[in-house]
Design a protein around this motif. Structure first.
Motif, PDB file in Angstrom:
ATOM      1  N   UNK A   1       0.735  -1.178  -0.115  1.00  0.00           N
ATOM      2  CA  UNK A   1      -0.014   0.086  -0.037  1.00  0.00           C
ATOM      3  C   UNK A   1       0.782   1.303  -0.065  1.00  0.00           C
ATOM      4  N   UNK A   2       1.860   1.333   0.783  1.00  0.00           N
ATOM      5  CA  UNK A   2       2.860   2.474   0.903  1.00  0.00           C
ATOM      6  C   UNK A   2       3.330   2.818  -0.313  1.00  0.00           C
ATOM      7  N   UNK A   3       3.738   1.755  -1.286  1.00  0.00           N
ATOM      8  CA  UNK A   3       4.451   1.927  -2.422  1.00  0.00           C
ATOM      9  C   UNK A   3       3.691   2.460  -3.871  1.00  0.00           C
TER      10      UNK A   3
ATOM     11  N   UNK B   1     -15.144 -17.701   8.546  1.00  0.00           N
ATOM     12  CA  UNK B   1     -14.439 -17.700   9.644  1.00  0.00           C
ATOM     13  C   UNK B   1     -14.192 -16.221  10.259  1.00  0.00           C
ATOM     14  N   UNK B   2     -13.197 -16.115  11.257  1.00  0.00           N
ATOM     15  CA  UNK B   2     -13.322 -14.788  11.898  1.00  0.00           C
ATOM     16  C   UNK B   2     -12.771 -13.698  10.936  1.00  0.00           C
ATOM     17  N   UNK B   3     -12.784 -12.410  11.589  1.00  0.00           N
ATOM     18  CA  UNK B   3     -12.257 -11.320  10.765  1.00  0.00           C
ATOM     19  C   UNK B   3     -10.805 -11.114  10.806  1.00  0.00           C
ATOM     20  N   UNK B   4     -10.265 -10.765   9.447  1.00  0.00           N
ATOM     21  CA  UNK B   4      -8.993 -10.532   9.396  1.00  0.00           C
ATOM     22  C   UNK B   4      -8.475  -9.176   8.900  1.00  0.00           C
ATOM     23  N   UNK B   5      -7.302  -8.430   9.200  1.00  0.00           N
ATOM     24  CA  UNK B   5      -7.147  -7.371   8.612  1.00  0.00           C
ATOM     25  C   UNK B   5      -6.461  -7.451   7.359  1.00  0.00           C
ATOM     26  N   UNK B   6      -6.831  -6.630   6.161  1.00  0.00           N
ATOM     27  CA  UNK B   6      -6.057  -6.783   4.926  1.00  0.00           C
ATOM     28  C   UNK B   6      -5.095  -5.876   4.988  1.00  0.00           C
ATOM     29  N   UNK B   7      -3.784  -5.990   5.173  1.00  0.00           N
ATOM     30  CA  UNK B   7      -2.880  -5.015   5.161  1.00  0.00           C
ATOM     31  C   UNK B   7      -2.008  -4.754   3.940  1.00  0.00           C
ATOM     32  N   UNK B   8      -2.053  -5.715   2.971  1.00  0.00           N
ATOM     33  CA  UNK B   8      -1.491  -5.670   1.889  1.00  0.00           C
ATOM     34  C   UNK B   8      -2.249  -6.231   0.423  1.00  0.00           C
ATOM     35  N   UNK B   9      -2.186  -5.736  -0.451  1.00  0.00           N
ATOM     36  CA  UNK B   9      -3.078  -6.129  -1.725  1.00  0.00           C
ATOM     37  C   UNK B   9      -4.111  -5.440  -2.070  1.00  0.00           C
TER      38      UNK B   9
ATOM     39  N   UNK C   1      -6.586   1.490   3.555  1.00  0.00           N
ATOM     40  CA  UNK C   1      -6.240   1.386   4.988  1.00  0.00           C
ATOM     41  C   UNK C   1      -7.588   0.690   5.737  1.00  0.00           C
ATOM     42  N   UNK C   2      -7.084  -0.073   6.738  1.00  0.00           N
ATOM     43  CA  UNK C   2      -7.948  -0.742   7.818  1.00  0.00           C
ATOM     44  C   UNK C   2      -9.164  -1.624   7.052  1.00  0.00           C
ATOM     45  N   UNK C   3      -8.771  -2.173   5.958  1.00  0.00           N
ATOM     46  CA  UNK C   3      -9.676  -3.197   5.244  1.00  0.00           C
ATOM     47  C   UNK C   3      -9.472  -4.505   6.149  1.00  0.00           C
ATOM     48  N   UNK C   4     -10.908  -5.078   5.915  1.00  0.00           N
ATOM     49  CA  UNK C   4     -10.703  -6.568   6.585  1.00  0.00           C
ATOM     50  C   UNK C   4     -11.567  -7.409   5.702  1.00  0.00           C
TER      51      UNK C   4
END
Length: 544
Positions: free
Chosen positions: A177-179, A216-224, A203-206
């Motif tokens: 995301x930064x790049x 499933x349980x909720x997971x953070x999407x930090x990349x992609x 940011x802060x996608x799940x």
């Protein structure tokens, strides 16, 4: 004293334009009636209630555009694992693609931003010149036509060609995301409120994964970027644009289609040795670029094929630490390239698929109406015959007859020409269906592509560059009144090279009547072109 010349400022996208209710309504109505598990009501019901809901949605969308904030409630995705190919092992996790099912409110807002971002990038010519993925008027077919043309022209100079096919592993899922935000600012001039909106969007996608009605349980999407989103594909091709400059720096040619990368170059096999150092340096730099950009090469799907009439000194290539051996044929964007470019492998593959599909259709033929049979033939047989047939300009008579036999069998299926009717001629039934025979389907597709290139608002630039309008002479002649003729290049050295789009395209185009070439609307041209070839194909023909 002369004033210093002002430098032309690069284009900037600092904010998004607010959208009218009428435009928003047209965008919503154009979206398919697909819903996510996260949606409170189905899409069809949402559209039914649109008159009451539109003012509220209009306020939400414009407020997001104005403030540069993507609503947090729309950042959740329901992941549905989808098998990449039906033939793959269902027990292997790597064979699945994570499809993000997003709420339709999220897609509506994405669509609004997508239209403005795409218009900004396209109008300022900031797309990669040879990127065909997710772009208007570009397709797999235009990409294959360009690559096929270039390779034939290289071979015609009595050189061999290496075609390297790179495939990225889970490319959409590893974007940093930064790049990405840095590239949007530095390379595309997206700043201020606009870049804040993209930062908020990423940011802060799940996500939650749903399989067999279990979640499933909720997971953070930090990349992609989410696969299944509207903005994801566009952001991906912007992220990978600088790969083009790396490859062309070494004098090689590149063509991109989303995460599929084709690199090809010609070399003289009669020299002591081809410039392997340039090949190694290019591959090394591509590997470094991928590492810096958090992308990984899929070694299992990366391959190369050598094309040309001569025996080559290249026995292998080393890519990203993996040694690759040349293959006899390679599938590129669904089209088979073989080492002699005679298209035998492609025609055999098409024949195999069509016969399998026709066999399956025959089993249910008695339960289908005439119209449904025609529809099934279009979607299961003719679509495979017509795919990339713009490169069939010099297809051998043997291969044309192979495809014609498939089309004839499809016509017999539609009309039930079996048993006592099996010896009936197919031509009257082809005419009744308004099906062009194979050789004219090929000419139709080539002329249609030329028309799109001659009319600048339709065709991709990399095909337009292959066609040149004929220069009028100073001395008047009857042909100089015809401003729609194209310059035909010198006859190639090899007969097979005459199938290149840059040669066969102008040749077939110039043979069309003036009133046909002078049409300027696509619908009128397609209708007139089909009528023209239809009359030629069935004039005084007994059978095909």
């Amino acid at each position: 004293m002369c004033e210093p010349r002002k430098q032309k400022s690069s284009p900037k996208l600092t904010h998004f334009q607010e959208i009218s209710e009428e435009k928003l309504e047209s965008i919503i109505k154009a979206l398919p009636n697909k819903s996510s598990l996260l949606d409170p009501i189905p899409m069809w019901l949402f559209k039914h209630c649109l008159p009451e809901l539109l003012p509220v949605l209009h306020y939400i969308v414009n407020e997001s555009l104005r403030t540069g904030k993507f609503p947090s409630a729309l950042k959740e995705a329901s992941i549905r694992p989808g098998l990449k190919k039906p033939s793959l092992d269902v027990d292997e996790l790597k064979n699945y693609r994570p499809i993000s099912n997003l709420t339709y409110l999220s897609k509506i807002l994405e669509k609004v931003v997508h239209e403005q971002l795409y218009t900004f990038i396209d109008s300022n010519d900031m797309f990669s010149s040879f990127q065909s993925g997710y772009r208007k008027n570009h397709s797999c077919e235009t990409a294959v036509t360009k690559i096929h043309n270039d390779i034939l022209m290289m071979i015609d100079k009595k050189e061999n060609v290496v075609l390297l096919l790179l495939d990225l592993s889970a490319a959409f899922d590893t974007i940093n995301h930064r790049l990405l935000l840095n590239k949007l600012q530095r390379m595309y001039g997206i700043n201020d409120v606009a870049i804040s909106w993209f930062s908020s969007y990423l940011s802060n996608r799940s996500f939650k994964v749903t399989v067999n009605q279990k979640t499933s349980g909720e997971c953070l999407l930090e990349i992609g970027v989410p696969q299944g989103s509207i903005l994801g594909p566009l952001l991906f091709i912007l992220y990978t644009k600088d790969l083009e400059s790396i490859v062309t720096k070494f004098g090689f040619t590149i063509h991109l289609y989303a995460d599929d990368t084709q690199i090809y170059f010609a070399f003289d096999v009669h020299s002591d040795s081809p410039d392997m150092q340039a090949i190694d340096l290019c591959c090394s730099e591509v590997k470094k670029w991928m590492a810096v950009n958090f992308l990984k090469l899929n070694e299992d799907k990366t391959e190369f094929i050598e094309i040309g009439p001569y025996v080559s000194p290249i026995k292998s290539l080393r890519i990203a630490g993996t040694e690759l051996k040349p293959v006899d044929k390679a599938k590129n964007l669904g089209f088979l390239f073989d080492h002699q470019m005679n298209l035998d492998a492609q025609i055999n593959a098409v024949s195999q698929v069509c016969y399998m599909n026709q066999r399956d259709l025959t089993k249910i033929g008695s339960k289908l109406s005439h119209d449904l049979k025609v529809q099934m033939v279009h979607s299961n047989i003719l679509c495979f015959i017509d795919y990339c047939n713009s490169v069939y300009g010099k297809l051998s008579e043997k291969n044309i007859q192979k495809l014609q036999k498939i089309q004839n069998n499809a016509v017999r299926f539609i009309f039930g020409l079996y048993g006592k009717k099996k010896n009936e001629a197919v031509v009257p039934y082809l005419k009744k269906l308004h099906f062009l025979p194979i050789r004219y389907r090929i000419r139709y597709k080539i002329c249609l592509l030329v028309f799109k290139c001659v009319n600048n608002y339709i065709g991709p630039n990399y095909l337009k560059d292959l066609l040149i309008l004929r220069q009028t002479r100073r001395r008047s002649s009857r042909m100089d009144d015809d401003f729609f003729l194209l310059k035909i290049p010198h006859r190639p050295n090899f007969i097979r090279s005459e199938g290149a789009f840059s040669y066969i395209g102008p040749k077939l185009w110039n043979a069309l009547p003036f009133d046909l070439r002078s049409l300027n609307t696509l619908d009128a041209f397609k209708k007139s072109l089909k009528s023209y070839f239809f009359n030629i194909a069935f004039e005084n023909v007994v059978d095909i």
